[in-house]
Scaffold this motif. Sequence first.
Motif, PDB file in Angstrom:
ATOM      1  N   ALA A 170       0.827  -1.209   0.000  1.00 55.98           N
ATOM      2  CA  ALA A 170       0.000   0.000   0.000  1.00 55.98           C
ATOM      3  C   ALA A 170       0.862   1.259   0.000  1.00 55.98           C
ATOM      4  O   ALA A 170       0.567   2.231  -0.707  1.00 55.98           O
TER       5      ALA A 170
ATOM      6  N   PRO B 150      -2.516  -3.435  -3.283  1.00 57.18           N
ATOM      7  CA  PRO B 150      -2.677  -3.718  -1.845  1.00 57.18           C
ATOM      8  C   PRO B 150      -3.773  -4.742  -1.558  1.00 57.18           C
ATOM      9  O   PRO B 150      -3.700  -5.460  -0.552  1.00 57.18           O
TER      10      PRO B 150
ATOM     11  N   PRO C 165      -3.415  -2.342   5.346  1.00 58.32           N
ATOM     12  CA  PRO C 165      -2.878  -0.985   5.504  1.00 58.32           C
ATOM     13  C   PRO C 165      -3.561  -0.249   6.647  1.00 58.32           C
ATOM     14  O   PRO C 165      -4.740  -0.476   6.942  1.00 58.32           O
TER      15      PRO C 165
END
Length: 278
Positions: free
Chosen positions: A85, A237, A248
């Motif tokens: 991320a 991500p 994240p």
Amino acid sequence: MVAASAVLWSTAGLFVRLATLDTATLVMWRSLFAALTLGGLALARGGPARLWAVRRSGGTGLLFIGTSVVSSIAYVLSLRLTTVANVMTVYAALPFVATAIAFVWIRERISRRFLVAGGLGAGGIIAMAGASTGAGDLAGIGAAVVMTAGFAVQLVAIRRYGRVDVMALNACAAATCVPLMVPFASMALPSPVQLVACACYGAITTGFAYVLALEGGRRVPPGEVGFISMLDVVLGPLWVWLAFGERPGAMVITGGAVVLGSVAWYLWSSDKAASAGA
């Protein structure tokens, strides 16, 4: 084709996590498979003359190969040091970095839209970096900045020097990475899972994704390419979260949303301005 290339590119972090190799070894094997894929495609579409023609690219070719080598190493290093991320948030700022380099290098005009959007994007990256948990995260973010700047230089070089055989140059850059990494890499044969991950990273994420982007980009307006390519930033991500639970943090999500939003607004407003001018 552009959407498919973005989806394939987004799997880079997934294959890096699957490979579980040190940076030099991963770059060496990934580059070998990328060179075989891109070199094979270049040979299939232009014969040996297409690869030999790289020798006549002069300083432009050296610049392109050099920045490609640095970017490739920095990309893997960034994915090894920090979260996917974080890397994708920095990479989302590519349009702003390329525009800034174009202003310095070839004196392309910068609009007020760019200054506003670029300022917002920089703020998002700073917020994300401020939430980093340690030196490793910051080093990974720094490597992601180097990777993004390298890609941006390539984009501006293509615009500055006209038509260059990017596929052949990328094949040569990947081939160049292999001997450069040999002194630092492990010579032990990776496990089957690691080898498949490296092969997928080199052949699919780098090779086939690049060809799809090149062919599709010739048929789609640049603004639309920019929007579609943001799939890479969103999906990257997502894959590692689903596969490895790499979730994240809230500040990373916020910073990424700010960067993506600024890029979307900049591309949308630029497209509207171009349409009005037409």
